[in-house]
Design a protein around this motif. Sequence first.
Motif, PDB file in Angstrom:
ATOM      1  N   TYR A 139       0.837  -1.202   0.000  1.00  0.00           N
ATOM      2  CA  TYR A 139       0.000   0.000   0.000  1.00  0.00           C
ATOM      3  C   TYR A 139       0.874   1.255   0.000  1.00  0.00           C
ATOM      4  N   LYS A 140       1.926   1.246   0.814  1.00  0.00           N
ATOM      5  CA  LYS A 140       2.825   2.404   0.874  1.00  0.00           C
ATOM      6  C   LYS A 140       3.544   2.597  -0.457  1.00  0.00           C
ATOM      7  N   GLN A 141       3.977   1.489  -1.066  1.00  0.00           N
ATOM      8  CA  GLN A 141       4.640   1.582  -2.367  1.00  0.00           C
ATOM      9  C   GLN A 141       3.682   2.136  -3.420  1.00  0.00           C
ATOM     10  N   ARG A 142       2.439   1.674  -3.362  1.00  0.00           N
ATOM     11  CA  ARG A 142       1.422   2.109  -4.313  1.00  0.00           C
ATOM     12  C   ARG A 142       1.122   3.593  -4.134  1.00  0.00           C
ATOM     13  N   ALA A 143       1.018   4.015  -2.872  1.00  0.00           N
ATOM     14  CA  ALA A 143       0.726   5.420  -2.586  1.00  0.00           C
ATOM     15  C   ALA A 143       1.840   6.318  -3.113  1.00  0.00           C
ATOM     16  N   ARG A 144       3.093   5.861  -2.946  1.00  0.00           N
ATOM     17  CA  ARG A 144       4.216   6.660  -3.445  1.00  0.00           C
ATOM     18  C   ARG A 144       4.189   6.749  -4.966  1.00  0.00           C
ATOM     19  N   SER A 145       3.869   5.634  -5.628  1.00  0.00           N
ATOM     20  CA  SER A 145       3.902   5.631  -7.091  1.00  0.00           C
ATOM     21  C   SER A 145       2.783   6.479  -7.683  1.00  0.00           C
ATOM     22  N   ILE A 146       1.594   6.437  -7.087  1.00  0.00           N
ATOM     23  CA  ILE A 146       0.474   7.202  -7.641  1.00  0.00           C
ATOM     24  C   ILE A 146       0.697   8.700  -7.455  1.00  0.00           C
ATOM     25  N   LYS A 147       1.452   9.075  -6.419  1.00  0.00           N
ATOM     26  CA  LYS A 147       1.736  10.494  -6.185  1.00  0.00           C
ATOM     27  C   LYS A 147       2.644  11.074  -7.261  1.00  0.00           C
ATOM     28  N   GLN A 153      -2.696  12.750 -15.775  1.00  0.00           N
ATOM     29  CA  GLN A 153      -2.194  11.405 -16.047  1.00  0.00           C
ATOM     30  C   GLN A 153      -3.051  10.347 -15.352  1.00  0.00           C
ATOM     31  N   ARG A 154      -3.507  10.653 -14.150  1.00  0.00           N
ATOM     32  CA  ARG A 154      -4.376   9.705 -13.441  1.00  0.00           C
ATOM     33  C   ARG A 154      -5.684   9.505 -14.196  1.00  0.00           C
ATOM     34  N   SER A 176      -5.775  16.417 -27.989  1.00  0.00           N
ATOM     35  CA  SER A 176      -5.415  15.806 -29.267  1.00  0.00           C
ATOM     36  C   SER A 176      -4.968  14.370 -29.011  1.00  0.00           C
ATOM     37  N   VAL A 177      -5.088  13.534 -30.027  1.00  0.00           N
ATOM     38  CA  VAL A 177      -4.645  12.146 -29.904  1.00  0.00           C
ATOM     39  C   VAL A 177      -3.149  12.104 -29.592  1.00  0.00           C
ATOM     40  N   LYS A 178      -2.398  13.005 -30.209  1.00  0.00           N
ATOM     41  CA  LYS A 178      -0.953  13.054 -29.981  1.00  0.00           C
ATOM     42  C   LYS A 178      -0.642  13.345 -28.513  1.00  0.00           C
ATOM     43  N   THR A 179      -1.412  14.244 -27.898  1.00  0.00           N
ATOM     44  CA  THR A 179      -1.198  14.574 -26.484  1.00  0.00           C
ATOM     45  C   THR A 179      -1.507  13.373 -25.593  1.00  0.00           C
ATOM     46  N   VAL A 180      -2.586  12.668 -25.908  1.00  0.00           N
ATOM     47  CA  VAL A 180      -2.958  11.478 -25.135  1.00  0.00           C
ATOM     48  C   VAL A 180      -1.858  10.428 -25.221  1.00  0.00           C
ATOM     49  N   GLU A 181      -1.353  10.201 -26.422  1.00  0.00           N
ATOM     50  CA  GLU A 181      -0.307   9.194 -26.597  1.00  0.00           C
ATOM     51  C   GLU A 181       0.983   9.603 -25.896  1.00  0.00           C
ATOM     52  N   SER A 182       1.233  10.903 -25.846  1.00  0.00           N
ATOM     53  CA  SER A 182       2.404  11.404 -25.128  1.00  0.00           C
ATOM     54  C   SER A 182       2.262  11.134 -23.631  1.00  0.00           C
ATOM     55  N   HIS A 183       1.049  11.379 -23.095  1.00  0.00           N
ATOM     56  CA  HIS A 183       0.788  11.095 -21.682  1.00  0.00           C
ATOM     57  C   HIS A 183       0.932   9.596 -21.395  1.00  0.00           C
ATOM     58  N   ARG A 184       0.443   8.767 -22.300  1.00  0.00           N
ATOM     59  CA  ARG A 184       0.527   7.322 -22.106  1.00  0.00           C
ATOM     60  C   ARG A 184       1.987   6.869 -22.058  1.00  0.00           C
ATOM     61  N   THR A 185       2.794   7.417 -22.949  1.00  0.00           N
ATOM     62  CA  THR A 185       4.225   7.083 -22.956  1.00  0.00           C
ATOM     63  C   THR A 185       4.885   7.496 -21.648  1.00  0.00           C
ATOM     64  N   GLU A 186       4.532   8.684 -21.164  1.00  0.00           N
ATOM     65  CA  GLU A 186       5.105   9.175 -19.907  1.00  0.00           C
ATOM     66  C   GLU A 186       4.633   8.332 -18.724  1.00  0.00           C
ATOM     67  N   LEU A 187       3.376   7.886 -18.763  1.00  0.00           N
ATOM     68  CA  LEU A 187       2.850   7.004 -17.715  1.00  0.00           C
ATOM     69  C   LEU A 187       3.683   5.727 -17.620  1.00  0.00           C
ATOM     70  N   LYS A 189       6.662   5.221 -18.611  1.00  0.00           N
ATOM     71  CA  LYS A 189       8.022   5.527 -18.175  1.00  0.00           C
ATOM     72  C   LYS A 189       8.074   5.722 -16.663  1.00  0.00           C
ATOM     73  N   ARG A 190       7.141   6.509 -16.121  1.00  0.00           N
ATOM     74  CA  ARG A 190       7.148   6.805 -14.687  1.00  0.00           C
ATOM     75  C   ARG A 190       6.854   5.575 -13.834  1.00  0.00           C
ATOM     76  N   LEU A 191       5.996   4.704 -14.349  1.00  0.00           N
ATOM     77  CA  LEU A 191       5.585   3.530 -13.580  1.00  0.00           C
ATOM     78  C   LEU A 191       6.405   2.288 -13.918  1.00  0.00           C
ATOM     79  N   ALA A 192       7.307   2.415 -14.885  1.00  0.00           N
ATOM     80  CA  ALA A 192       8.118   1.270 -15.332  1.00  0.00           C
ATOM     81  C   ALA A 192       7.222   0.113 -15.767  1.00  0.00           C
ATOM     82  N   ILE A 193       6.170   0.461 -16.494  1.00  0.00           N
ATOM     83  CA  ILE A 193       5.236  -0.522 -17.042  1.00  0.00           C
ATOM     84  C   ILE A 193       5.308  -0.413 -18.562  1.00  0.00           C
TER      85      ILE A 193
END
Length: 213
Positions: A139-147, A153-154, A176-187, A189-193
């Motif tokens: 839970y603590k790990q999850r809370a840190r990652s979502i922050k 992005q959420r 724009s679709v391009k903005t959404v895809e950019s957010h998805r790529t960043e997601l 990267k940040r979550l290592a998924i």
Amino acid sequence: MTPIRVLLVDDHTLFRAGIRVLLQDQVDIEVVAETGDPLAALQLIETHRPDVVLMDISMPGLSGLEATVQVVHAFPHVRVIILSMYPDEEYVSHALHAGAAGYLLKEAAVAELGIAVRAAARGETYLSPQVSTQVVIEYKQRARSIKRLTPRQREILRLIAKGYSSTQIAEALFLSVKTVESHRTELMKRLAIHDIAGLVRYAIRVGLVTPDE
């Protein structure tokens, strides 16, 4: 004092027999029936009226979690304790979401079995100590990652987990679709998924969506 009535549901005959013997030593607990078939559990509950069901999480055909959903729906007064080999928070979360009143590891100490049954019968939720510790850690790990995620992005993650395409997300959020895809790529990267399925599992774990959405 009226004993707590227990139904055992586990497809391993020897394990079931061991649990029965252990519970027979408890003066305030009575095993009223047992089965290795989760599909038979509903009929046995109807016939024997147990207070608590000890349910194996993994069985052929209908899983313990699926059976738990059916039991809780048909008999709201019956308390189900999941028996499992898995201490992972994801399994515990799914069990509680299914309506289980407890999650007991099969490697638990003998005394813990009676404690869990009594707690469930009192209307409490019981988790094995090892599970409780693991749940807190994750839970603590999850809370840190979502922050680490921005509100935008959420929201995009939530829509991805609900099955929206990039085009649908763009339309829903006026992007724009391009903005959404950019957010998805960043997601990712940040979550290592590294794939959509992983994002969906993560969104369920952190509570952005439920498994049935």
